[in-house]
Each structure stands twice: as structure tokens, then as C-alpha cells.
Design an enzyme around this catalytic site. Structure first.
Site, PDB file in Angstrom:
ATOM      1  N   GLY A 145      22.878  31.745  52.036  1.00 40.04           N
ATOM      2  CA  GLY A 145      22.013  31.819  50.862  1.00 40.04           C
ATOM      3  C   GLY A 145      20.574  32.142  51.204  1.00 40.04           C
ATOM      4  O   GLY A 145      19.673  31.948  50.377  1.00 40.04           O
ATOM      5  N   HIS A 199       1.630  32.504  50.927  1.00 40.42           N
ATOM      6  CA  HIS A 199       2.663  33.206  51.682  1.00 40.42           C
ATOM      7  C   HIS A 199       4.036  32.602  51.364  1.00 40.42           C
ATOM      8  O   HIS A 199       4.179  31.374  51.315  1.00 40.42           O
ATOM      9  CB  HIS A 199       2.383  33.096  53.188  1.00 40.42           C
ATOM     10  CG  HIS A 199       3.155  34.064  54.014  1.00 40.42           C
ATOM     11  ND1 HIS A 199       4.478  33.864  54.346  1.00 40.42           N
ATOM     12  CD2 HIS A 199       2.800  35.254  54.580  1.00 40.42           C
ATOM     13  CE1 HIS A 199       4.915  34.873  55.070  1.00 40.42           C
ATOM     14  NE2 HIS A 199       3.908  35.741  55.232  1.00 40.42           N
ATOM     15  N   PRO A 200       5.063  33.443  51.178  1.00 42.73           N
ATOM     16  CA  PRO A 200       6.382  32.906  50.826  1.00 42.73           C
ATOM     17  C   PRO A 200       6.990  32.013  51.902  1.00 42.73           C
ATOM     18  O   PRO A 200       7.655  31.020  51.571  1.00 42.73           O
ATOM     19  CB  PRO A 200       7.233  34.168  50.605  1.00 42.73           C
ATOM     20  CG  PRO A 200       6.495  35.273  51.286  1.00 42.73           C
ATOM     21  CD  PRO A 200       5.054  34.906  51.199  1.00 42.73           C
ATOM     22  N   ASP A 236       5.099  30.724  54.867  1.00 41.04           N
ATOM     23  CA  ASP A 236       4.159  29.752  55.424  1.00 41.04           C
ATOM     24  C   ASP A 236       3.773  28.650  54.443  1.00 41.04           C
ATOM     25  O   ASP A 236       3.416  27.545  54.882  1.00 41.04           O
ATOM     26  CB  ASP A 236       2.892  30.472  55.900  1.00 41.04           C
ATOM     27  CG  ASP A 236       3.169  31.441  57.040  1.00 41.04           C
ATOM     28  OD1 ASP A 236       4.203  31.265  57.721  1.00 41.04           O
ATOM     29  OD2 ASP A 236       2.362  32.374  57.240  1.00 41.04           O
ATOM     30  N   THR A 295      61.600  12.977  27.870  1.00 39.55           N
ATOM     31  CA  THR A 295      61.446  13.093  29.321  1.00 39.55           C
ATOM     32  C   THR A 295      62.396  14.181  29.801  1.00 39.55           C
ATOM     33  O   THR A 295      63.488  14.349  29.245  1.00 39.55           O
ATOM     34  CB  THR A 295      61.772  11.764  30.035  1.00 39.55           C
ATOM     35  OG1 THR A 295      63.128  11.398  29.756  1.00 39.55           O
ATOM     36  CG2 THR A 295      60.842  10.642  29.568  1.00 39.55           C
ATOM     37  N   HIS A 296      61.989  14.936  30.809  1.00 36.62           N
ATOM     38  CA  HIS A 296      62.783  16.071  31.299  1.00 36.62           C
ATOM     39  C   HIS A 296      63.043  17.091  30.193  1.00 36.62           C
ATOM     40  O   HIS A 296      64.040  17.810  30.220  1.00 36.62           O
ATOM     41  CB  HIS A 296      64.123  15.611  31.887  1.00 36.62           C
ATOM     42  CG  HIS A 296      63.999  14.633  33.005  1.00 36.62           C
ATOM     43  ND1 HIS A 296      63.901  15.008  34.333  1.00 36.62           N
ATOM     44  CD2 HIS A 296      63.945  13.267  32.993  1.00 36.62           C
ATOM     45  CE1 HIS A 296      63.806  13.919  35.091  1.00 36.62           C
ATOM     46  NE2 HIS A 296      63.824  12.855  34.297  1.00 36.62           N
ATOM     47  N   SER A 337      48.760  37.345  14.914  1.00 37.16           N
ATOM     48  CA  SER A 337      49.509  38.534  15.300  1.00 37.16           C
ATOM     49  C   SER A 337      48.993  39.755  14.565  1.00 37.16           C
ATOM     50  O   SER A 337      48.592  39.676  13.398  1.00 37.16           O
ATOM     51  CB  SER A 337      50.995  38.341  14.992  1.00 37.16           C
ATOM     52  OG  SER A 337      51.720  39.535  15.214  1.00 37.16           O
ATOM     53  N   SER A 338      49.042  40.881  15.262  1.00 36.68           N
ATOM     54  CA  SER A 338      48.657  42.153  14.641  1.00 36.68           C
ATOM     55  C   SER A 338      49.839  42.818  13.954  1.00 36.68           C
ATOM     56  O   SER A 338      49.683  43.835  13.289  1.00 36.68           O
ATOM     57  CB  SER A 338      48.080  43.094  15.708  1.00 36.68           C
ATOM     58  OG  SER A 338      49.068  43.350  16.696  1.00 36.68           O
ATOM     59  N   LYS A 382      51.295  34.818  10.775  1.00 35.48           N
ATOM     60  CA  LYS A 382      51.494  34.050  12.011  1.00 35.48           C
ATOM     61  C   LYS A 382      50.178  33.440  12.482  1.00 35.48           C
ATOM     62  O   LYS A 382      49.136  34.092  12.469  1.00 35.48           O
ATOM     63  CB  LYS A 382      52.064  34.959  13.098  1.00 35.48           C
ATOM     64  CG  LYS A 382      52.629  34.208  14.312  1.00 35.48           C
ATOM     65  CD  LYS A 382      53.324  35.183  15.238  1.00 35.48           C
ATOM     66  CE  LYS A 382      54.162  34.484  16.300  1.00 35.48           C
ATOM     67  NZ  LYS A 382      53.376  33.634  17.178  1.00 35.48           N
ATOM     68  N   ASN A 423      48.636  31.076  15.781  1.00 30.85           N
ATOM     69  CA  ASN A 423      48.960  30.622  17.136  1.00 30.85           C
ATOM     70  C   ASN A 423      48.055  29.475  17.605  1.00 30.85           C
ATOM     71  O   ASN A 423      46.936  29.315  17.094  1.00 30.85           O
ATOM     72  CB  ASN A 423      48.841  31.791  18.118  1.00 30.85           C
ATOM     73  CG  ASN A 423      49.880  32.863  17.856  1.00 30.85           C
ATOM     74  OD1 ASN A 423      50.970  32.574  17.371  1.00 30.85           O
ATOM     75  ND2 ASN A 423      49.551  34.101  18.171  1.00 30.85           N
ATOM     76  N   GLU A 461      45.780  27.608  24.265  1.00 30.21           N
ATOM     77  CA  GLU A 461      45.916  28.697  25.230  1.00 30.21           C
ATOM     78  C   GLU A 461      44.638  28.889  26.036  1.00 30.21           C
ATOM     79  O   GLU A 461      44.678  29.116  27.249  1.00 30.21           O
ATOM     80  CB  GLU A 461      46.311  29.979  24.495  1.00 30.21           C
ATOM     81  CG  GLU A 461      47.734  29.911  23.947  1.00 30.21           C
ATOM     82  CD  GLU A 461      48.021  30.991  22.915  1.00 30.21           C
ATOM     83  OE1 GLU A 461      47.146  31.839  22.668  1.00 30.21           O
ATOM     84  OE2 GLU A 461      49.142  30.983  22.353  1.00 30.21           O
TER      85      GLU A 461
END
Length: 475
Positions: free
Chosen positions: A100, A138-139, A141, A196-197, A329-330, A335, A337, A342
Site C-alpha cells: 500500500g 514535505h510529504p 519529511d 428436517t432433511h 417475469s418479463s 408473477k 419473485n 435472492e
């Protein structure tokens, strides 16, 4: 565009006249045309540098190493960086030197040139300036006095992490967790079937389900908090390799104290107890990234659960109703969503990828210096930012408006075969399993097959199979 000539140890170079940066910044700008305009050094890091350079000037002044005139001018220039007045003067990309150094010098040059302008000097005409003039800044010093890029960059990045976690992430977690806790209370008496599962399981309340989501976020906040003591440790004072050459024995502690005064953070910066560790190893950042990765995993789970529970509206699980924010949806009219879910899952995926990058970057500490600092910083700050923003968005546009579809919940609850689990203590696992399997095979109800089996009566079934009594242990 007009240019001026700036000089550094490598010679002359043309710099845009309207910019405050100098020769080293310009060289980096020209030599690293990678991700320009897209992946510049994060503004949070520049702000971290501004706080640090101001603190260093104040401490150097207290130690008698920097005069009052330059100190005040440097401090004012740093304030202007923090106020956004010098925006547009920090063009460098992440893909630069791994220490950096060029971003450190970018800040040094901008601050020094602006400080000279504040003091009445024309920094654009360096040839006419007397370097012995008490107004000449000075940058290296003066602005970088007692410092090295090797200790300032890791310090600036940790300032950025701490401030962004405090400002963005913790409030965002609290906001979403609070909403989910309110939903848990609102839904506490709605009994539903568990899963579950991905298969039917025993009942719980919708409130209990949401309490799990809220507790995940509270736990994630505590895990991030656990990283804070390590992030508070600052490498400043280690200079080039950790020895503190050209610094002062009290510099690190004093700068940390001034930073606490300037940032007013609830977390307290302190001198890193071992600067050799501070320069070459970033295990604290991996720890933080791991906690953010855990948060991302929790958000992934919450978003996926909610979009599955809201699936439908007619052919899915449909136990939850979520806000309808935009057409989905188009091609399919009407619809809608689960777009907030998402977005949150995509953010989670990005954070998980960022964690891999942070882990690899932190492992690249060769001898006295890690040289993957910018990419580590970039990914961590992105994780903090997008996690914070997606939680606020999800809270506002989804979680706050979630309602329960109680009719569907009740229908699915009473159609479930796993209510048979309540019979285990009374008729045994084998008998209960036989009843459940027979009901499933015949397409009948548990009650019907239980009575037909002769193992228990209708009255016993009605007394023992009560979903409301199955959501907590009984004595």
C-alpha cells in the site's frame, strides 16, 4: 488539460495541474492501469489515513518533532479529506504494491500540497519554493514523519474496519434481528409442521422457527465483537520492519490515544504489543472475515428458508406471505419473485468468496512484511458494506412485511404423518412407525389407521396427538 512538473527521487513527471497529488501518485496512476474506475482504493481507507496522518502530526508536535505551523496546516488538510473536500485526489487502484506504499504516498502528497496552499504557498510552482521555508510541507519529511507505509497502511485499514463495523454492520444486524424477534413474538402461538432433511418432522411454532433466525444474528454479532480486541491493535510505530527505526518510543501509544480522541469510537485503539506480528501477519483480519463468513452463512440459511416457506403462491409450501415489490417475469404476467431473498443469498456467496481471498492474502507474510494488504482490505470492506446494506434492504423490503398464511400452515400440520411421534411413549416406536407407514401407503389419516390397528382407541389418539402439546418437552 494543463500539467505541472513534479519531482521525486526518480526524476520529473507531469501531473494534472488541478490535482493535489504529486509524483509518486502519478507514477502509480500510470503504472497500474488495472481496474481503473472500478476497484480504486476504498474511501474508507483514505479516511483511515486522514485520521492517522492528523494523529501523527499532533503527536510529532507534542514530541517536539514538528512545529506548530506545519502541524496545524496538516491537521486542517486531513480534516478536509475527512469532510470530502478533496475528493477526486485519490485515484489509485487496489492492484498496486502489496504494502500500500503508493496509497500512503498519495495521501502524504495530497495533504502536504494542500497544507502548503493553506499556508499561502503555491505548491504547483515547486521550483520557486524554498524547501527551508517554515511553510514548506514535505510529504515524506513532515506528513510521513516517524512513519513507513509498512506500518501506516495496516493501521489505516484497521481504523477503517473498526469504524465501518461500528457505523454499518452492528446497527444493520441489530435492525434485522429486532424485526425477526418481533415476528417471533407475533407468531408464537401458530403451530406448524417442522421439516428436517427436507421431509416432514415434528411440530414447532412459527415463532420458535423465527426465534432461531433472530438468535443466529445475535450470535453473529457476538462473533464479530470477539474479533474487535485484535483489530484495535495498531501497527503504527513499527515503521519499516517492526523495529520502530526513525520513530519515537512513545509514538505508537500516543498516536493510538489521539486516534481514540479523533474517531470517538466505542472501541479503543491501542499499540500493537508486537510490531513484527503487526506488519507481517493479518490473522486478526482472517478472524474477522471468518465471523463475517459465519454471518453470511446464517443469512443464506434465513433467506433460503423464507423463500421456500413463501414458495407458491398456489403450488409451493406457501406458509408465509412476503411483500410483493416488483414484477417477477418479463413473460409470465402476475408473477412475483422473492427478490430480496435472492439478493441476500448472492451477497452471502460473494462474502464467502471474499473470505477465501482474505485467507490467502493473509497467508502471504514473507519475512517482515505481508504484501497482500490492499486486496485483503478491499475484500473485507466490501464484505462489511454489502452485508450491512443487504440486511437493511431485507429488513425494510421483506422481513418487516412477512405474514403467516395460517390456513395453509394448519392444513399441512394436520396432514403430516410425523404427528405420530407423539405416540412413541404410549405404544412404542415400532407400532407408531407401522401406523404411519400404513397411512402413507393407503393415503389415509393417522387417526384412521391408528384406530383400525386396534393398538389404541379414538379417545386415546385424540388425547395423545395434540400438535400444540408437541412444541416443548413435558415432565
Amino acid at each position: 488539460m494543463e500539467f505541472r512538473i513534479e519531482k521525486d527521487t526518480m526524476g520529473e513527471i507531469k501531473v494534472p495541474n488541478e490535482k493535489y497529488w504529486g509524483a509518486q501518485t502519478e507514477r502509480s496512476h500510470e503504472n497500474f492501469e488495472i481496474g481503473v474506475g472500478l476497484e480504486t482504493m476504498p474511501s474508507e481507507v483514505i479516511r483511515g489515513f486522514a485520521y492517522l496522518k492528523k494523529a501523527c502530526a499532533i503527536v510529532n508536535n507534542k514530541l517536539g518533532r514538528l512545529d506548530d505551523t506545519r502541524t496545524k496546516a496538516i491537521a486542517q488538510a486531513c480534516d478536509e479529506v475527512l469532510e470530502g473536500k478533496l475528493e477526486g485526489n485519490f485515484p489509485l487502484v487496489v492492484w498496486q504494491t502489496g504494502s500500500g506504499t503508493q496509497s500512503n504516498m498519495n495521501v502524504n502528497e495530497v495533504v502536504s500540497n494542500r497544507a502548503m496552499e493553506i499556508l499561502g504557498l503555491d505548491f504547483r510552482n515547486k521550483a520557486a519554493l524554498d524547501v527551508k521555508d517554515e511553510k514548506f510541507v514535505h510529504p515524506n519529511d513532515h506528513v510521513n514523519k516517524g512513519q513507513s507505509s509498512n506500518d501506516t497502511y495496516p493501521t489505516a485499514m484497521r481504523i477503517a474496519f473498526v469504524l465501518e463495523l461500528q457505523k454499518q454492520l452492528f446497527p444493520a444486524i441489530d435492525r434485522l434481528a429486532s424485526t425477526l424477534e418481533k415476528k417471533s413474538k407475533e407468531f408464537e402461538k401458530i403451530v406448524k409442521i417442522g421439516r428436517t432433511h427436507l421431509q416432514d418432522a415434528t411440530p414447532l411454532t412459527l415463532g420458535q422457527e423465527f426465534s432461531g433466525y433472530a438468535h443466529m444474528l445475535r450470535a453473529s454479532a457476538n462473533q464479530v465483537l470477539a474479533a474487535m480486541p485484535f483489530l484495535e491493535e495498531l501497527a503504527i510505530g513499527g515503521t519499516a520492519v517492526g523495529t520502530g527505526l526513525n520513530s519515537h518510543p512513545k509514538f505508537s501509544e500516543m498516536v493510538s490515544d489521539v486516534l481514540n480522541d479523533l474517531t470517538k469510537t466505542e472501541f479503543k485503539f491501542k499499540s500493537h504489543p508486537n510490531k513484527f506480528h503487526g506488519l507481517t501477519s493479518h490473522d486478526a483480519e482472517v478472524f474477522l472475515s471468518g465471523a463475517l463468513n459465519g454471518l453470511a452463512a446464517n443469512l443464506m440459511k434465513i433467506a433460503n428458508d423464507i423463500r421456500w416457506l413463501a414458495s407458491g403462491p398456489r403450488c409451493g409450501i406457501g406458509e408465509l406471505n412476503i411483500p410483493e415489490n416488483e414484477p417477477g417475469s418479463s413473460i409470465m404476467p402476475g408473477k412475483v419473485n422473492p427478490t430480496q431473498c435472492e439478493a441476500m443469498t448472492m451477497v452471502a456467496a460473494q462474502v464467502m468468496g471474499n473470505h477465501v481471498t482474505v485467507s490467502i492474502a493473509a497467508s502471504q507474510g514473507n519475512f517482515e512484511l505481508n504484501v497482500f494488504k490492499p486486496v485483503l482490505t478491499y475484500n473485507l470492506l466490501q464484505s462489511i458494506r454489502i452485508l450491512s446494506e443487504v440486511m437493511v434492504s431485507f429488513d425494510k423490503n421483506c422481513a418487516y412485511g412477512i405474514t403467516a398464511n395460517e390456513a395453509k400452515i394448519d392444513k399441512l400440520l394436520h396432514e403430516s404423518l410425523m404427528l405420530v411421534t407423539a405416540l412413541n411413549p404410549h405404544i412404542g416406536y415400532a407400532n407408531a412407525a407401522k401406523i404411519a407407514k400404513t397411512a402413507h401407503h393407503n393415503g389415509t389419516t393417522l387417526r384412521e389407521e391408528a384406530i383400525k390397528s386396534g393398538i389404541l382407541t379414538a379417545e386415546e389418539f385424540d388425547a395423545w396427538v395434540v400438535p400444540e402439546n408437541m412444541t416443548a418437552p413435558k415432565e
